[in-house]
Design an enzyme around this catalytic site. Structure first.
Site, PDB file in Angstrom:
ATOM      1  N   ASP A   1      -1.453   2.318   1.148  1.00 57.30           N
ATOM      2  CA  ASP A   1      -0.672   1.348   0.390  1.00 57.30           C
ATOM      3  C   ASP A   1       0.708   1.970   0.136  1.00 57.30           C
ATOM      4  O   ASP A   1       0.953   3.144   0.411  1.00 57.30           O
ATOM      5  CB  ASP A   1      -1.373   0.930  -0.912  1.00 57.30           C
ATOM      6  CG  ASP A   1      -0.836  -0.415  -1.435  1.00 57.30           C
ATOM      7  OD1 ASP A   1       0.196  -0.900  -0.919  1.00 57.30           O
ATOM      8  OD2 ASP A   1      -1.436  -0.986  -2.366  1.00 57.30           O
TER       9      ASP A   1
HETATM   10  C1  NOJ Z   1       1.692  -2.959  -2.522  1.00 53.56           C
HETATM   11  C2  NOJ Z   1       0.434  -3.776  -2.624  1.00 53.56           C
HETATM   12  O1  NOJ Z   1      -0.540  -3.102  -3.398  1.00 53.56           O
HETATM   13  C3  NOJ Z   1      -0.149  -4.138  -1.282  1.00 53.56           C
HETATM   14  O2  NOJ Z   1      -1.226  -5.001  -1.467  1.00 53.56           O
HETATM   15  C4  NOJ Z   1       0.898  -4.742  -0.402  1.00 53.56           C
HETATM   16  O3  NOJ Z   1       0.334  -5.112   0.824  1.00 53.56           O
HETATM   17  C5  NOJ Z   1       2.020  -3.743  -0.222  1.00 53.56           C
HETATM   18  N1  NOJ Z   1       2.608  -3.440  -1.522  1.00 53.56           N
HETATM   19  C6  NOJ Z   1       3.096  -4.246   0.723  1.00 53.56           C
HETATM   20  O4  NOJ Z   1       3.813  -5.261   0.157  1.00 53.56           O
END
Ligand code: NOJ
Length: 753
Positions: free
Chosen positions: A292
């Site tokens: 993430d």
């Molecule tokens: C953080 C989020 O937790 C995740 O779900 C997301 O896909 C990413 N940012 C990218 O935007």
């Protein structure tokens, strides 16, 4: 050596002449052989570049590490320092970037374009939690399919969805993005969404790689506070939180995203137990794992990695293939390999998985397959998609209360007041995680009703602002109510109040909306209250005073039309809650599949003193939820009259057939979700008081009686036993069925030794 050379005649891509010389995929080699030959010519830096994934310059969901100079990405792409970009979109734009990769970089490896296509693209579908309320797997799969159709036409080949995190805590803002509290329902939904996104073959132009996230147990932060520590037993992890991820993997999901949280003392992006033992070894997942946003770097903040170098090594060794936004891999891995601190074979494995994904997506055959300006033009927000979105939206609505037969609205109303911050609101109908939906597009509640009820006049009054406590708009709202025969009160949460980073300690109505509701209530006018929100809310006062309540969540592009369909009776509501609604915030986390305790409260407040006090209960609030999991009304009335078992005992290799009789006692055709629950009465470990094991959505004509059949097999009776082995234990079980987790029919069965 096989190297692709792509020539593109113009920036407007596809259907144009595309030359591919020596394409790795045009030979007879398998993709593994092709990847191997590519790997054999890659420099260390080029390999690491394939693991480096950065956000584009459109929008961010976290702190960015770079600013968006216009040619920044061009240079990174040309130099092979980037595997792809995310949250950029548009056929022409993605084609422009892709052209640099396949014409100017040394190895001409095509780019991935990722995005958070969570609930729809330009056609915005209901919030994920709303869709889950439909309990309609075909509708949910279709929503993902349409999102795939649209986003792939606009250049995107990789979505960070579905989010499959179970959550039992409505304070957590991201409950809006999941499928609720139950592992069985959420697993069915995970499968439907993966199938919808990935279609029959990843290589097709209208399918994209899905991503099960956030691995794992991100939905269980202590106190519901975003990004907080997760500390749960292995049994809870395996029985409650892991099943939807596993269902996604079984459905063939191409990728998995790690989570921000630490799980039982180890951050998810460095968690060997999760990523190696479970994901790779137990589940045999061979796809690509992406971190993430900066979660590799955040292992330093967690207090797990001493520095960036250690974080890079730990994440790669654990099996995180791609670094989203930390830029730690690109900075640290070359040095780690050169100094012998990291086995280059591990790096090769990660690169291999990324390249295999690109092959599977068909990008080596045609890097512009997803950047189709013509398709983009005809697909986005097509009439067909909007029609489907309306149908999915009305299936997502849950009727919570309907007294005095206020609903459906009769067509004789001369004047109706639409009061509340969401009555005339378009933007918030898109909900959280709808980056691509435009604020001006959704149909508002007022617009939907005006179209559906042309002979009624509507007065619209905002009543209050969501973000301050000013009372200056109250009077106008009261006046509007007094001038009308009926009030539609539209209250709830704005889109930024749910989603990532949007935990709330108080899950009542924000701002002075409670006051607004009470002021309107005092007018004595009949009130139908519509909730617009992304999580269960604690609204006991509302339930006690307002005769009709409709949970609409956020319904996307067609919100107002779908709401009008339900309010007018054009569509008979059939949604069921995927999460329990508390009476009071103090009950959270509250969920239906809890344990019994040694002193269960029997729910009778008239019990004598000590009996009543020394029970598992609160002194001030009842134990039961306001609205239980699986609950939802219809304009039809359904009665469950009988449950018949073909036998009452079985051996492990046998099954029992359960037949439930259900009648539609009303004069209106309707849909009902028949739910089957099981309780294991005694085991080597204690078991929940009920667990959902099956459901069927049935259509019953007015006055029709029908039967629904379920088959109980040993899998349904299995659990992680005391020694953590999966299986069943002989003994007695309760089988329960009904239209919610508050079941009405019950029988006992025995599993024989
Ligand atoms: C953080 C989020 O937790 C995740 O779900 C997301 O896909 C990413 N940012 C990218 O935007």
């Amino acid at each position: 050596m096989k190297i692709c050379h792509y020539l593109l005649s113009t920036l407007v891509v596809l259907s144009l002449t595309l030359f591919c010389c020596q394409s790795p995929s045009s030979s007879s080699k398998t993709s593994t052989q092709k990847v191997d030959s590519l790997l054999s010519v890659m420099t260390l830096e080029e390999k690491v570049g394939q693991l480096n994934f950065l956000v584009g310059d459109l929008f961010n969901t976290g702190p960015t590490v770079r600013t968006a100079e216009s040619d920044k990405f061009d240079i990174l792409i040309r130099d092979g320092k980037i595997t792809g970009l995310f949250n950029v979109h548009g056929a022409a734009y993605t084609a422009r970037l892709q052209k640099i990769a396949v014409e100017q970089s040394r190895l001409k490896i095509p780019l991935l374009f990722g995005a958070d296509v969570i609930h729809g693209f330009k056609t915005v579908m209901p919030l994920s939690l709303a869709e889950a309320s439909s309990w309609d797997m075909e509708a949910i799969e279709l929503a993902a399919r349409i999102a795939a159709e649209e986003s792939t036409a606009a250049g995107i080949n990789f979505t960070f969805a579905p989010m499959v995190d179970i959550s039992r805590d409505a304070r957590w803002g991201r409950v809006s993005e999941g499928a609720g509290e139950d592992p069985y329902l959420a697993s069915c939904i995970a499968e439907a969404r993966v199938n919808g996104f990935q279609g029959k073959a990843l290589s097709e132009a209208n399918t994209l790689a899905a991503c099960i996230k956030h691995f794992a147990a991100y939905g269980a932060p202590i106190a519901g506070r975003e990004y907080n520590t997760v500390d749960i037993s292995e049994r809870t992890l395996r029985e409650i939180y892991l099943p939807p991820y596993k269902a996604g993997i079984d459905a063939g999901v191409a990728t998995v995203m790690t989570a921000f949280n630490e799980l039982n003392d180890i951050p998810a992006s460095g968690n060997t137990y999760l990523l190696k033992d479970i994901l790779r070894n137990e589940w045999d997942f061979n796809g690509m794992v992406v971190s993430d946003w900066q979660s590799i770097g955040e292992m330093i903040e967690h207090g797990y990695s001493a520095d960036s170098m250690e974080a890079a090594r730990q994440a790669l060794e654990t099996g995180v293939d791609m670094d989203m936004m930390s830029e730690i891999y690109i900075e640290q891995i070359p040095e780690l390999v050169k100094t012998g601190k990291l086995d280059v074979a591990l790096l090769d494995n990660a690169v291999r998985r990324v390249l295999e994904l690109k092959y599977a997506l068909g990008l080596f055959d045609n890097p512009y397959i997803y950047s189709d300006t013509l398709r983009e033009k005809v697909t986005l927000r097509s009439t067909e998609h909007l029609t489907a979105a309306r149908d999915i939206a009305r299936k997502s609505i849950v009727l919570l209360k309907n007294e005095k037969q206020l609903l459906p609205l009769h067509s004789n109303y001369k004047k109706i007041a639409i009061i509340g911050p969401f009555g005339n609101n378009k933007e918030d109908m898109n909900g959280s995680w709808s980056f691509f939906g435009e604020a001006q597009h959704p149909v508002s509640v007022a617009e939907g009703l005006r179209t559906a009820m042309p002979n009624t006049s509507f007065i619209v009054a905002e009543g209050c602002n969501l973000y301050n406590d000013k009372t200056d708009k109250l009077q106008e709202a009261v006046k509007a109510a007094l001038q009308s025969e009926l009030v539609l009160l539209v209250v709830g949460e704005s889109a930024p109040m749910h989603g990532e980073g949007a935990s709330r300690a108080d899950i009542g109505l924000p701002g002075i909306q409670q006051r607004l509701v009470e002021e309107i209530y005092k007018t004595g006018k009949p009130i139908v209250l519509l909730l617009v929100n992304g999580r269960p809310l604690a609204i006991e006062w509302v339930d006690q005073h307002i005769p009709a309540i409709v949970e609409t969540w956020t319904l996307g592009s067609e919100a107002g039309n779908a709401i009008a369909d339900v309010l007018t009776g054009e569509f008979n509501p059939s949604g069921k809650l995927p999460m329990s609604f508390p009476r009071h915030i103090g009950q959270v986390p509250i969920f239906y599949n809890h344990k019994n305790t040694g002193r269960p409260y029997l729910g009778d407040y008239s019990e004598p003193g000590a009996e009543r006090v020394y029970r598992s209960r609160y002194r001030d609030v009842q134990n039961t939820p306001l609205y239980p999991f699986g609950y939802g009304l219809s304009y039809s009335t359904f009665t469950y009259t009988n449950m018949v078992l073909d036998k009452t005992s079985m051996k492990n290799n046998e099954t029992i057939t359960v037949t439930v009789t259900i009648s539609n006692t009303s004069n209106r055709d309707g849909d009902e979700v028949v739910q089957l629950y099981i309780r294991d009465l005694a085991g080597s470990v204690t078991r929940p008081i009920k667990e959902l094991k099956g459901f069927k959505k049935v259509h019953l004509k007015a006055k029709e009686t029908s039967t629904v059949t379920f088959t109980i097999d040993k899998e349904m009776l299995s659990f992680y036993r005391a020694d953590m082995s999966w299986g069943s234990e002989p003994g007695k079980f309760h089988v329960m069925a009904g239209g919610s987790s508050d079941t009405v029919l019950k029988q006992e069965i025995t599993l024989l030794p």
